[in-house]
Design a protein around this motif. Structure first.
Motif, PDB file in Angstrom:
ATOM      1  N   ASP A 194      30.023  64.498-103.056  1.00  0.00           N
ATOM      2  CA  ASP A 194      30.394  63.389-102.176  1.00  0.00           C
ATOM      3  C   ASP A 194      31.479  62.593-102.897  1.00  0.00           C
ATOM      4  O   ASP A 194      31.814  62.897-104.044  1.00  0.00           O
ATOM      5  N   PRO A 195      32.045  61.563-102.255  1.00  0.00           N
ATOM      6  CA  PRO A 195      33.169  60.844-102.881  1.00  0.00           C
ATOM      7  C   PRO A 195      32.898  60.324-104.290  1.00  0.00           C
ATOM      8  O   PRO A 195      33.837  60.155-105.070  1.00  0.00           O
ATOM      9  N   ASP A 196      31.654  60.076-104.644  1.00  0.00           N
ATOM     10  CA  ASP A 196      31.350  59.497-105.948  1.00  0.00           C
ATOM     11  C   ASP A 196      30.572  60.430-106.882  1.00  0.00           C
ATOM     12  O   ASP A 196      30.248  60.046-108.006  1.00  0.00           O
ATOM     13  N   THR A 197      30.241  61.631-106.432  1.00  0.00           N
ATOM     14  CA  THR A 197      29.406  62.526-107.230  1.00  0.00           C
ATOM     15  C   THR A 197      30.111  63.857-107.474  1.00  0.00           C
ATOM     16  O   THR A 197      30.554  64.510-106.525  1.00  0.00           O
ATOM     17  N   TYR A 198      30.189  64.229-108.776  1.00  0.00           N
ATOM     18  CA  TYR A 198      30.809  65.490-109.160  1.00  0.00           C
ATOM     19  C   TYR A 198      29.829  66.312-110.004  1.00  0.00           C
ATOM     20  O   TYR A 198      29.102  65.777-110.816  1.00  0.00           O
ATOM     21  N   ASN A 199      29.819  67.601-109.764  1.00  0.00           N
ATOM     22  CA  ASN A 199      29.038  68.545-110.551  1.00  0.00           C
ATOM     23  C   ASN A 199      30.008  69.336-111.409  1.00  0.00           C
ATOM     24  O   ASN A 199      30.923  69.975-110.878  1.00  0.00           O
ATOM     25  N   LYS A 200      29.820  69.335-112.722  1.00  0.00           N
ATOM     26  CA  LYS A 200      30.768  70.001-113.604  1.00  0.00           C
ATOM     27  C   LYS A 200      30.080  71.090-114.416  1.00  0.00           C
ATOM     28  O   LYS A 200      28.995  70.874-114.961  1.00  0.00           O
ATOM     29  N   HIS A 201      30.725  72.245-114.516  1.00  0.00           N
ATOM     30  CA  HIS A 201      30.209  73.346-115.325  1.00  0.00           C
ATOM     31  C   HIS A 201      31.287  73.776-116.310  1.00  0.00           C
ATOM     32  O   HIS A 201      32.434  74.045-115.925  1.00  0.00           O
ATOM     33  N   ASP A 264      30.742  78.028-104.645  1.00  0.00           N
ATOM     34  CA  ASP A 264      32.189  78.230-104.760  1.00  0.00           C
ATOM     35  C   ASP A 264      32.822  78.041-103.390  1.00  0.00           C
ATOM     36  O   ASP A 264      32.942  78.974-102.604  1.00  0.00           O
ATOM     37  N   ASP A 265      33.222  76.820-103.079  1.00  0.00           N
ATOM     38  CA  ASP A 265      33.851  76.544-101.787  1.00  0.00           C
ATOM     39  C   ASP A 265      35.144  75.767-101.997  1.00  0.00           C
ATOM     40  O   ASP A 265      35.622  75.605-103.118  1.00  0.00           O
ATOM     41  N   VAL A 266      35.698  75.251-100.921  1.00  0.00           N
ATOM     42  CA  VAL A 266      37.007  74.597-100.984  1.00  0.00           C
ATOM     43  C   VAL A 266      36.982  73.319-101.809  1.00  0.00           C
ATOM     44  O   VAL A 266      38.028  72.823-102.230  1.00  0.00           O
ATOM     45  N   ARG A 267      35.781  72.768-102.056  1.00  0.00           N
ATOM     46  CA  ARG A 267      35.694  71.515-102.812  1.00  0.00           C
ATOM     47  C   ARG A 267      35.599  71.742-104.326  1.00  0.00           C
ATOM     48  O   ARG A 267      35.459  70.796-105.085  1.00  0.00           O
ATOM     49  N   VAL A 268      35.688  72.991-104.749  1.00  0.00           N
ATOM     50  CA  VAL A 268      35.596  73.304-106.172  1.00  0.00           C
ATOM     51  C   VAL A 268      36.982  73.254-106.814  1.00  0.00           C
ATOM     52  O   VAL A 268      37.954  73.805-106.278  1.00  0.00           O
ATOM     53  N   PHE A 269      37.050  72.580-107.947  1.00  0.00           N
ATOM     54  CA  PHE A 269      38.288  72.499-108.708  1.00  0.00           C
ATOM     55  C   PHE A 269      38.105  73.247-110.029  1.00  0.00           C
ATOM     56  O   PHE A 269      37.128  73.023-110.748  1.00  0.00           O
ATOM     57  N   TYR A 270      39.039  74.146-110.361  1.00  0.00           N
ATOM     58  CA  TYR A 270      39.033  74.857-111.626  1.00  0.00           C
ATOM     59  C   TYR A 270      40.117  74.250-112.512  1.00  0.00           C
ATOM     60  O   TYR A 270      41.288  74.170-112.086  1.00  0.00           O
ATOM     61  N   GLY A 271      39.730  73.808-113.696  1.00  0.00           N
ATOM     62  CA  GLY A 271      40.705  73.139-114.543  1.00  0.00           C
ATOM     63  C   GLY A 271      40.531  73.404-116.030  1.00  0.00           C
ATOM     64  O   GLY A 271      39.527  73.970-116.475  1.00  0.00           O
ATOM     65  N   VAL A 272      41.526  72.971-116.785  1.00  0.00           N
ATOM     66  CA  VAL A 272      41.524  73.077-118.254  1.00  0.00           C
ATOM     67  C   VAL A 272      41.960  71.735-118.819  1.00  0.00           C
ATOM     68  O   VAL A 272      42.938  71.146-118.362  1.00  0.00           O
ATOM     69  N   THR A 273      41.210  71.254-119.811  1.00  0.00           N
ATOM     70  CA  THR A 273      41.549  70.007-120.485  1.00  0.00           C
ATOM     71  C   THR A 273      41.658  70.254-121.986  1.00  0.00           C
ATOM     72  O   THR A 273      40.822  70.940-122.560  1.00  0.00           O
ATOM     73  N   SER A 274      42.700  69.718-122.584  1.00  0.00           N
ATOM     74  CA  SER A 274      42.838  69.825-124.036  1.00  0.00           C
ATOM     75  C   SER A 274      43.390  68.521-124.593  1.00  0.00           C
ATOM     76  O   SER A 274      44.101  67.783-123.899  1.00  0.00           O
ATOM     77  N   GLN A 275      43.023  68.248-125.836  1.00  0.00           N
ATOM     78  CA  GLN A 275      43.484  67.016-126.484  1.00  0.00           C
ATOM     79  C   GLN A 275      43.853  67.312-127.938  1.00  0.00           C
ATOM     80  O   GLN A 275      43.129  68.015-128.643  1.00  0.00           O
ATOM     81  N   TYR A 276      44.977  66.764-128.356  1.00  0.00           N
ATOM     82  CA  TYR A 276      45.466  66.929-129.720  1.00  0.00           C
ATOM     83  C   TYR A 276      45.766  65.548-130.303  1.00  0.00           C
ATOM     84  O   TYR A 276      45.954  64.572-129.558  1.00  0.00           O
ATOM     85  N   GLU A 277      45.842  65.475-131.620  1.00  0.00           N
ATOM     86  CA  GLU A 277      46.274  64.239-132.251  1.00  0.00           C
ATOM     87  C   GLU A 277      47.147  64.561-133.467  1.00  0.00           C
ATOM     88  O   GLU A 277      47.042  65.635-134.059  1.00  0.00           O
ATOM     89  N   SER A 278      48.012  63.606-133.808  1.00  0.00           N
ATOM     90  CA  SER A 278      48.986  63.837-134.870  1.00  0.00           C
ATOM     91  C   SER A 278      49.383  62.512-135.506  1.00  0.00           C
ATOM     92  O   SER A 278      49.330  61.458-134.848  1.00  0.00           O
ATOM     93  N   PRO A 279      49.811  62.542-136.762  1.00  0.00           N
ATOM     94  CA  PRO A 279      50.350  61.327-137.373  1.00  0.00           C
ATOM     95  C   PRO A 279      51.790  61.070-136.933  1.00  0.00           C
ATOM     96  O   PRO A 279      52.343  59.999-137.202  1.00  0.00           O
ATOM     97  N   ASP A 280      52.395  62.050-136.231  1.00  0.00           N
ATOM     98  CA  ASP A 280      53.800  61.954-135.838  1.00  0.00           C
ATOM     99  C   ASP A 280      53.960  61.718-134.344  1.00  0.00           C
ATOM    100  O   ASP A 280      53.193  62.241-133.528  1.00  0.00           O
ATOM    101  N   ASN A 281      54.990  60.982-134.002  1.00  0.00           N
ATOM    102  CA  ASN A 281      55.351  60.755-132.604  1.00  0.00           C
ATOM    103  C   ASN A 281      56.357  61.824-132.195  1.00  0.00           C
ATOM    104  O   ASN A 281      57.473  61.871-132.690  1.00  0.00           O
ATOM    105  N   MET A 282      55.938  62.710-131.327  1.00  0.00           N
ATOM    106  CA  MET A 282      56.815  63.795-130.882  1.00  0.00           C
ATOM    107  C   MET A 282      56.417  64.207-129.474  1.00  0.00           C
ATOM    108  O   MET A 282      55.443  63.703-128.910  1.00  0.00           O
ATOM    109  N   THR A 283      57.180  65.117-128.898  1.00  0.00           N
ATOM    110  CA  THR A 283      56.843  65.709-127.602  1.00  0.00           C
ATOM    111  C   THR A 283      56.434  67.154-127.858  1.00  0.00           C
ATOM    112  O   THR A 283      57.165  67.902-128.505  1.00  0.00           O
ATOM    113  N   ILE A 284      55.260  67.534-127.371  1.00  0.00           N
ATOM    114  CA  ILE A 284      54.782  68.889-127.629  1.00  0.00           C
ATOM    115  C   ILE A 284      54.887  69.756-126.373  1.00  0.00           C
ATOM    116  O   ILE A 284      54.821  69.264-125.246  1.00  0.00           O
ATOM    117  N   THR A 285      55.061  71.048-126.613  1.00  0.00           N
ATOM    118  CA  THR A 285      55.051  72.045-125.545  1.00  0.00           C
ATOM    119  C   THR A 285      53.907  73.006-125.813  1.00  0.00           C
ATOM    120  O   THR A 285      53.780  73.543-126.916  1.00  0.00           O
TER     121      THR A 285
END
Length: 390
Positions: A194-201, A264-285
């Motif tokens: 529903d608008p406020d409830t998400y199930n994540k696997h 598995d229906d139209v309301r399912v979102f498949y995604g990838v999340t990643s996080q990095y950290e560095s002592p330097d300010n740069m733009t990563i690819t």
């Protein structure tokens, strides 16, 4: 075929000892890891170990203070041994009576650099993350190098006038270099009830960790053992490793959790999340190459800018949509009736992730991902290794 099956049941119809032994070893590997190794592969690996053992024994014999007659007798005894006997430490000790030459009994204990190092370790491990290494590695050294964790404030060069260096505890224990550290990585599906409830696997997940100096350093795998699982052409693992820096290369073995009841229906979102950290300010690819049978089938390239948080620069690629190829791959994988079938497919499926500095093209991290299906009630698991070239 009947003879082989009968032999595996009760060893009564073994046609020749050599073939029977190798067949049993191959079967052991299959039962413990799900990976198929032929008798010829097993035999070849034993011969490689035997040649190395033979060279080492001959070298030690030359260095030992004993008369030439005794040395000649020892060499004659060694020449009469089979490859399997040479590999066996017990046989060598009994026949040559050389206490200085020792090696773990067969099969070696987890952590040794011999025949089964990159297949499952001992039974009954208490760790949630299984310590199972994915590939057989040639034993380039009989004993793994002893690397002691750095001691804060201690300068290893007595005559140095430079100030003491403090190395962070995560260095050598996480996917990180001095310039960039992977903090978190996950691939998931999310269902909006529903608008406020998400199930994540979570299919796979590397969570945030805070290692200490008392934690073990990452184990190593020779990068040459996995060259064939990734592209060999321009931008492939081999070319990247040769360019370096070598300390930026890592291998992650995932046990993916496909056990989900989310519809598995139209309301399912498949995604990838990643996080990095560095002592330097740069733009990563960040380039992610999906590979099948060592060939690239799809690549996704993303660019991320730094955000300064708590004294460091953070890079978040948040909820990046999973590509259509991966979504379809997961669907088809889940339809297979048995886990061993899924693992058979996954043995030829890999992902190569390369993170670079966009402006300088400097390689910051290169992570090779390999997969199996998790059988644990704890869900997704993983184990991380440094990639080296001895």
């Amino acid at each position: 075929k009947k003879v082989k099956r009968s032999f595996l049941r009760n060893s009564e119809k073994c046609r020749e000892p050599e073939r029977g032994r190798n067949e049993l070893i191959a079967r052991y590997i299959k039962l413990r890891t799900g990976k198929t190794r032929t008798r010829k592969q097993v035999s070849s690996h034993i011969q490689v170990l035997a040649r190395r053992k033979s060279r080492e024994i001959q070298s030690k014999l030359k260095a030992m203070s004993m008369d030439q007659v005794t040395k000649d007798k020892a060499l004659q005894s060694m020449a009469a041994m089979s490859s399997a006997q040479l590999v066996s430490a017990t046989t060598i000790q009994n026949k040559l009576t050389m206490p200085g030459i020792s090696q773990p009994p067969f099969p070696p204990a987890p952590g040794s650099t011999d025949f089964f190092q990159f297949w499952p370790g001992g039974v009954g491990q208490s760790r949630v993350t299984e310590d199972i290494k994915p590939f057989a590695q040639q034993p380039y050294s009989l004993q793994p190098p002893v690397v002691h964790p750095p001691v804060p404030g201690y300068d290893s060069t007595p005559t140095s006038l430079s100030p003491p260096l403090t190395v962070p505890a995560w260095q050598g224990r996480c996917i990180a270099t001095t310039k960039l550290r992977l903090v978190e990585f996950s691939a998931f599906m999310e269902h909006q009830q529903d608008p406020d409830t998400y199930n994540k696997h979570l299919f796979v997940h590397i969570g945030q960790s805070n290692p200490t100096y008392s934690d073990a350093l990452l184990e190593s795998v020779d990068v040459r053992q996995i060259y064939d699982k990734f592209p060999e052409k321009k931008g492939g693992l081999k070319e990247l490793y040769e360019k370096g820096p070598s300390n930026a290369f890592f291998l992650v073995k995932f046990w993916a959790d496909l056990n989900t009841t989310i519809p598995d229906d139209v309301r399912v979102f498949y995604g990838v999340t990643s996080q990095y950290e560095s002592p330097d300010n740069m733009t990563i690819t960040c380039s992610s190459k999906v590979c099948s049978f060592g060939k690239q089938v799809v690549e996704k390239v993303e660019t991320e800018y730094a955000r300064f948080e708590n004294g460091r620069f953070v890079y978040r690629i948040h909820r990046s949509p999973m590509c259509e190829y991966l979504i379809n791959f997961i669907h088809k994988l889940k339809q297979l009736p048995e886990k061993y079938m899924m693992n058979s497919v996954l043995e030829n499926f890999t992902i190569l992730q390369v993170v670079t500095n966009r402006d300088t093209q400097e390689l910051l991290l290169c992570i090779a991902y390999v997969f199996e299906v998790s059988t644990s009630e704890h869900g997704a698991q993983h184990h991380t290794y440094r990639l080296i070239k001895d």
